[in-house]
Write an enzyme that holds these catalytic residues in place. Structure first.
Site, PDB file in Angstrom:
ATOM      1  N   HIS A  89       0.867  -1.186   0.000  1.00 39.42           N
ATOM      2  CA  HIS A  89       0.000   0.000   0.000  1.00 39.42           C
ATOM      3  C   HIS A  89       0.901   1.232   0.000  1.00 39.42           C
ATOM      4  O   HIS A  89       2.143   1.107  -0.016  1.00 39.42           O
ATOM      5  CB  HIS A  89      -0.944  -0.037   1.204  1.00 39.42           C
ATOM      6  CG  HIS A  89      -0.255  -0.300   2.518  1.00 39.42           C
ATOM      7  ND1 HIS A  89       0.626   0.590   3.090  1.00 39.42           N
ATOM      8  CD2 HIS A  89      -0.285  -1.375   3.353  1.00 39.42           C
ATOM      9  CE1 HIS A  89       1.072   0.102   4.223  1.00 39.42           C
ATOM     10  NE2 HIS A  89       0.553  -1.099   4.415  1.00 39.42           N
ATOM     11  N   GLY A 132       1.776   3.190   2.241  1.00 39.14           N
ATOM     12  CA  GLY A 132       2.730   3.229   3.367  1.00 39.14           C
ATOM     13  C   GLY A 132       4.054   2.598   2.962  1.00 39.14           C
ATOM     14  O   GLY A 132       5.137   3.159   3.169  1.00 39.14           O
ATOM     15  N   HIS A 133       3.952   1.400   2.347  1.00 35.91           N
ATOM     16  CA  HIS A 133       5.170   0.741   1.863  1.00 35.91           C
ATOM     17  C   HIS A 133       5.858   1.610   0.803  1.00 35.91           C
ATOM     18  O   HIS A 133       7.079   1.761   0.803  1.00 35.91           O
ATOM     19  CB  HIS A 133       4.836  -0.608   1.210  1.00 35.91           C
ATOM     20  CG  HIS A 133       4.245  -1.622   2.142  1.00 35.91           C
ATOM     21  ND1 HIS A 133       2.956  -2.081   2.027  1.00 35.91           N
ATOM     22  CD2 HIS A 133       4.770  -2.277   3.204  1.00 35.91           C
ATOM     23  CE1 HIS A 133       2.716  -2.986   2.955  1.00 35.91           C
ATOM     24  NE2 HIS A 133       3.798  -3.124   3.698  1.00 35.91           N
ATOM     25  N   SER A 173      -1.593  -3.799   5.527  1.00 34.33           N
ATOM     26  CA  SER A 173      -1.992  -4.866   4.602  1.00 34.33           C
ATOM     27  C   SER A 173      -3.236  -5.575   5.120  1.00 34.33           C
ATOM     28  O   SER A 173      -4.032  -6.100   4.337  1.00 34.33           O
ATOM     29  CB  SER A 173      -0.859  -5.883   4.459  1.00 34.33           C
ATOM     30  OG  SER A 173       0.303  -5.234   3.999  1.00 34.33           O
ATOM     31  N   ARG A 174      -3.394  -5.609   6.431  1.00 27.93           N
ATOM     32  CA  ARG A 174      -4.536  -6.324   7.016  1.00 27.93           C
ATOM     33  C   ARG A 174      -5.852  -5.576   6.834  1.00 27.93           C
ATOM     34  O   ARG A 174      -6.924  -6.164   7.015  1.00 27.93           O
ATOM     35  CB  ARG A 174      -4.293  -6.599   8.508  1.00 27.93           C
ATOM     36  CG  ARG A 174      -3.201  -7.640   8.758  1.00 27.93           C
ATOM     37  CD  ARG A 174      -3.036  -7.919  10.246  1.00 27.93           C
ATOM     38  NE  ARG A 174      -2.070  -8.986  10.496  1.00 27.93           N
ATOM     39  CZ  ARG A 174      -0.761  -8.809  10.621  1.00 27.93           C
ATOM     40  NH1 ARG A 174      -0.251  -7.594  10.486  1.00 27.93           N
ATOM     41  NH2 ARG A 174       0.049  -9.825  10.853  1.00 27.93           N
ATOM     42  N   GLN A 189       8.973  -2.570  16.555  1.00 21.71           N
ATOM     43  CA  GLN A 189       9.822  -3.335  15.629  1.00 21.71           C
ATOM     44  C   GLN A 189      11.066  -2.524  15.251  1.00 21.71           C
ATOM     45  O   GLN A 189      12.177  -3.052  15.181  1.00 21.71           O
ATOM     46  CB  GLN A 189       9.020  -3.682  14.381  1.00 21.71           C
ATOM     47  CG  GLN A 189       9.842  -4.291  13.274  1.00 21.71           C
ATOM     48  CD  GLN A 189       8.986  -4.757  12.114  1.00 21.71           C
ATOM     49  OE1 GLN A 189       8.457  -5.864  12.137  1.00 21.71           O
ATOM     50  NE2 GLN A 189       8.836  -3.924  11.101  1.00 21.71           N
TER      51      GLN A 189
HETATM   52  P1  AMP Z   1       4.825  -5.134   6.523  1.00 20.74           P
HETATM   53  O1  AMP Z   1       4.691  -5.479   5.085  1.00 20.74           O
HETATM   54  O2  AMP Z   1       3.522  -4.874   7.200  1.00 20.74           O
HETATM   55  O3  AMP Z   1       5.737  -6.061   7.265  1.00 20.74           O
HETATM   56  O4  AMP Z   1       5.542  -3.729   6.559  1.00 20.74           O
HETATM   57  C1  AMP Z   1       6.766  -3.499   5.884  1.00 20.74           C
HETATM   58  C2  AMP Z   1       7.288  -2.162   6.304  1.00 20.74           C
HETATM   59  O5  AMP Z   1       6.343  -1.139   5.966  1.00 20.74           O
HETATM   60  C3  AMP Z   1       7.522  -2.036   7.816  1.00 20.74           C
HETATM   61  O6  AMP Z   1       8.715  -1.303   8.052  1.00 20.74           O
HETATM   62  C4  AMP Z   1       6.309  -1.278   8.277  1.00 20.74           C
HETATM   63  O7  AMP Z   1       6.510  -0.546   9.469  1.00 20.74           O
HETATM   64  C5  AMP Z   1       6.090  -0.348   7.099  1.00 20.74           C
HETATM   65  N1  AMP Z   1       4.700   0.116   7.098  1.00 20.74           N
HETATM   66  C6  AMP Z   1       3.580  -0.637   7.178  1.00 20.74           C
HETATM   67  N2  AMP Z   1       2.494   0.157   7.203  1.00 20.74           N
HETATM   68  C7  AMP Z   1       2.944   1.438   7.147  1.00 20.74           C
HETATM   69  C8  AMP Z   1       2.310   2.711   7.154  1.00 20.74           C
HETATM   70  N3  AMP Z   1       0.987   2.844   7.241  1.00 20.74           N
HETATM   71  N4  AMP Z   1       3.091   3.824   7.081  1.00 20.74           N
HETATM   72  C9  AMP Z   1       4.444   3.707   7.005  1.00 20.74           C
HETATM   73  N5  AMP Z   1       5.095   2.527   6.997  1.00 20.74           N
HETATM   74  C10 AMP Z   1       4.363   1.415   7.072  1.00 20.74           C
END
Ligand code: AMP
Length: 289
Positions: free
Chosen positions: A42, A44-45, A195-196, A162
């Site tokens: 998304h 955020g990533h 993602s959830r 984390q």
């Molecule tokens: P994940 O795929 O959920 O393991 O997340 C991968 C990376 O994206 C991790 O460093 C998360 O903290 C970051 N991340 C996930 N959601 C967001 C968000 N809404 N804003 C900024 N970074 C995010």
């Protein structure tokens, strides 16, 4: 971005082929930036990828749903996967390299988790409620750091604890990598992108922005309460929604995640929440001062 790659994205599924390519970049003194993800990407990533592109020459994103960091098998089984869509998103974001290994590539002897001594930061919040989670995260991120040897790795403050664990991992293992924390990206209604979120029902999705609204309430009113009463207040505000059920609300310092029992001076502190919407566990946090 690496000019040689402009408009392209290289995709690697094996450690060996990725390392061969990265050694070429290293030979040309190109700085390597790394964004680890579990896919179902998304904005955020993509904001982490954008930060990576600003700070390093070659952007490398990994997509790997790491089985060893899931303490709940149902959560792992239902984790959204859409590699084709992720590839399109990464290409349009101008990412240079995608590394998408299989579980067998990452864990040739079957999924395994190392044990780390992260100290007290691993025993609270996510560490307390998701046993084994941070050992799984430390194991997989350590493997990625050893495979990729990035100059800078980018992590979201969405998973603030984390980020603290990764900093500790780098200290424990002496990895030669800079860790960059990036701000939380939110939907227009304030819900932290995750993602959830795609798994939420219509009703749960409608209720979910209450999480952010409650954190905002905390941010602008914390001085009127003690830390304990503020936590209770935030819990009440979220639990008003039938669809939401608070697991924990905590207020901790940003530097070492110590519990805040009185409002500190000269130290940043944040409020952290984990909330269930049905079986979907959402986390969020916000700096208070
Ligand atoms: P994940 O795929 O959920 O393991 O997340 C991968 C990376 O994206 C991790 O460093 C998360 O903290 C970051 N991340 C996930 N959601 C967001 C968000 N809404 N804003 C900024 N970074 C995010």
């Amino acid at each position: 971005m690496c000019s040689e790659l402009h408009g392209f994205m290289l995709i690697y599924y094996t450690i060996e082929s990725l390392r061969a390519k990265l050694s070429e970049f290293r030979a040309q003194n190109q700085s390597l930036g790394f964004v680890p993800t579990m896919g179902a990407l998304h904005q955020g990533h993509l904001s982490l990828i954008a930060e990576c592109q600003k700070k390093t020459k070659v952007s490398i994103c990994s997509i790997f749903v790491n089985p060893t960091q899931f303490n709940n098998t149902n959560d792992l089984a239902k984790y959204p996967v859409d590699l084709e869509r992720d590839i399109d998103l990464l290409k349009s974001a101008g990412c240079d390299i995608l590394f998408a290994p299989s579980a067998a590539e990452m864990y040739p002897n079957g999924p395994e988790s190392n044990h780390f001594d992260f100290g007290k930061i691993e025993r609270v919040m996510e560490g307390e409620h998701r046993p084994g989670h941070f050992n799984g995260v430390g194991t997989v991120v350590g493997k990625f750091f050893e495979i990729i040897e990035p100059d800078i790795a980018f992590f979201g403050e969405k998973d603030f604890q984390q980020l603290a664990i990764i900093n500790k991992l780098v200290e424990l293992k002496n990895y030669d990598v800079e860790i960059a924390g990036c701000p939380i990206l939110r939907e227009p209604d304030g819900l932290a992108m995750s993602s959830r979120n795609v798994r939420l029902t219509k009703e749960q999705r409608k209720a979910a922005p209450t999480i952010f609204k409650s954190l905002q309430f905390a941010k602008y009113n914390y001085r009127s309460f003690t830390p304990n009463t503020l936590k209770e207040k935030v819990q009440e505000l979220i639990n008003i929604e039938d669809e939401l059920n608070v697991e924990h609300v905590e207020i901790r310092t940003a530097d070492n995640l110590s519990e805040v029992v009185e409002w500190p001076v000269n130290t940043d502190f944040r409020i952290f929440v984990a909330v269930f919407a049905g079986e979907i566990r959402l986390i969020d946090n916000e700096q208070l001062n």
